[in-house]
Motif scaffolding. Structure first.
Motif, short mmCIF file in Angstrom:
data_model
loop_
_atom_site.label_atom_id
_atom_site.label_comp_id
_atom_site.label_asym_id
_atom_site.label_seq_id
_atom_site.Cartn_x
_atom_site.Cartn_y
_atom_site.Cartn_z
N SER A 57 0.86 -1.18 0.00
CA SER A 57 0.00 0.00 0.00
C SER A 57 0.90 1.23 0.00
CB SER A 57 -0.91 0.01 1.24
OG SER A 57 -1.71 1.17 1.26
N VAL A 58 0.51 2.24 -0.80
CA VAL A 58 1.31 3.46 -0.94
C VAL A 58 0.46 4.65 -0.50
CG1 VAL A 58 2.55 4.91 -2.59
CG2 VAL A 58 2.58 2.42 -2.84
N LYS A 59 1.11 5.61 0.16
CA LYS A 59 0.43 6.82 0.61
C LYS A 59 0.06 7.66 -0.61
CE LYS A 59 1.35 8.49 4.72
NZ LYS A 59 2.00 9.19 5.84
N GLU A 60 -1.17 8.12 -0.63
CA GLU A 60 -1.66 8.92 -1.74
C GLU A 60 -1.55 10.41 -1.42
OE1 GLU A 60 -5.56 7.26 -2.27
OE2 GLU A 60 -4.76 5.64 -3.52
N GLY A 61 -1.99 11.24 -2.33
CA GLY A 61 -1.87 12.69 -2.22
C GLY A 61 -2.46 13.30 -0.96
N LYS B 119 -3.27 9.74 3.04
CA LYS B 119 -3.81 8.46 3.47
C LYS B 119 -3.26 7.35 2.59
CE LYS B 119 -8.11 10.12 5.46
NZ LYS B 119 -9.56 9.94 5.53
N PHE B 120 -3.15 6.17 3.18
CA PHE B 120 -2.69 5.03 2.41
C PHE B 120 -3.81 4.56 1.48
CE2 PHE B 120 0.47 4.92 5.77
CZ PHE B 120 1.62 4.64 5.04
N GLY B 121 -3.41 4.17 0.27
CA GLY B 121 -4.36 3.67 -0.71
C GLY B 121 -4.73 2.23 -0.46
N ASP B 122 -5.46 1.66 -1.39
CA ASP B 122 -5.86 0.26 -1.29
C ASP B 122 -4.64 -0.64 -1.37
OD1 ASP B 122 -8.53 1.01 -1.17
OD2 ASP B 122 -8.84 0.78 -3.33
N TRP B 123 -4.78 -1.82 -0.80
CA TRP B 123 -3.72 -2.82 -0.88
C TRP B 123 -3.68 -3.41 -2.28
CZ3 TRP B 123 -0.11 -3.44 2.69
CH2 TRP B 123 -0.37 -3.00 3.99
N TYR C 145 7.00 2.21 6.17
CA TYR C 145 7.76 3.44 5.98
C TYR C 145 6.78 4.60 6.05
CZ TYR C 145 11.75 0.70 4.31
OH TYR C 145 12.81 -0.17 4.20
N GLU C 146 7.29 5.80 5.96
CA GLU C 146 6.45 7.00 5.99
C GLU C 146 5.44 6.99 4.84
OE1 GLU C 146 4.90 10.53 7.33
OE2 GLU C 146 6.48 9.39 8.33
N ASP C 147 5.84 6.52 3.67
CA ASP C 147 5.00 6.63 2.47
C ASP C 147 4.56 5.30 1.85
OD1 ASP C 147 7.52 5.87 1.69
OD2 ASP C 147 7.63 7.23 -0.03
N ARG C 148 4.92 4.17 2.46
CA ARG C 148 4.56 2.87 1.89
C ARG C 148 4.59 1.80 2.97
NH1 ARG C 148 9.59 4.38 1.28
NH2 ARG C 148 11.33 2.92 1.24
N VAL C 149 3.81 0.75 2.74
CA VAL C 149 3.76 -0.39 3.66
C VAL C 149 3.80 -1.68 2.84
CG1 VAL C 149 2.47 -1.57 5.48
CG2 VAL C 149 2.30 0.90 5.27
N PHE C 150 4.65 -2.61 3.27
CA PHE C 150 4.72 -3.94 2.69
C PHE C 150 4.16 -4.91 3.71
CE2 PHE C 150 8.17 -1.41 0.99
CZ PHE C 150 8.08 -1.63 -0.38
#
Length: 137
Positions: free
Chosen positions: A35-39, A42-46, A124-129
Motif C-alpha cells: 500500500s502506498v500513501k496517496e496525495g 492516506k494510504f491507498g488500497d492494498w 515506511y512513511e510513504d509505503r507499507v509492505f
C-alpha cells in the motif's frame, strides 16, 4: 562483599542471562501486498496479494532483521517496542533503520481470530509492505 564486586556480579548475570535468551527466528513468506500513501496523506488500497517465497530472519543476537529478497533488505533494530495485544492481534513491533539509512517500523503480527495467521509489516512513511509468513524449520 564490596559494592563494586556486587555491582560487577549483577552486571555479569544480567548480560549473561540476557544473551542466553537471545534467539534467531526464521520465517518464509507466502505472499506480499503493498500500500502506498496517496496525495491526501492516506494510504491507498492494498495491491493484489502476490505469491512470494522469501526467507526472513529475525536475529535478536545481532539486533537485525533480514529479508532475503532478490535485493537483500537488512534492518538494524534500533528499539524493541512493547508488545501490543488485543482480542484479535498479537503484535511485536521494532523501530528499525534499513540498509539505506531510512527509518521504518517492522511488526510481526499474529492474527488470533484467523487461525493464528502470521504477518510481517514493513512500514515506511510513504509505503507499507505486508508479507504473509510461516515459521521456517
Amino acid at each position: 562483599m564490596s559494592k563494586l564486586k556486587i555491582g560487577s556480579l549483577l552486571l555479569f548475570l544480567f548480560f549473561g542471562l540476557n544473551h542466553g535468551f537471545s534467539q534467531t527466528y526464521k520465517f518464509k513468506t507466502t505472499g506480499l501486498s503493498v500500500s502506498v500513501k496517496e496525495g491526501k496523506g492516506k494510504f491507498g488500497d492494498w495491491s493484489e496479494l502476490k505469491p512470494v517465497s522469501i526467507l526472513v530472519n529475525l536475529d535478536t543476537n545481532k539486533n537485525r532483521i533480514v529479508i532475503y529478497s532478490e535485493v537483500i533488505q537488512l534492518f538494524e533494530i534500533i528499539e524493541s517496542l512493547p508488545v501490543e495485544e488485543s482480542t484479535t492481534d498479537l503484535v511485536y513491533p521494532f523501530v528499525c533503520k534499513d540498509n539505506n539509512g531510512e527509518d521504518c517500523t517492522l511488526s510481526f503480527i499474529t492474527r488470533k481470530k484467523q487461525d493464528n495467521r502470521k504477518q510481517l509489516y514493513v512500514k515506511y512513511e510513504d509505503r507499507v509492505f505486508a508479507y504473509n509468513i510461516v515459521n521456517f524449520e
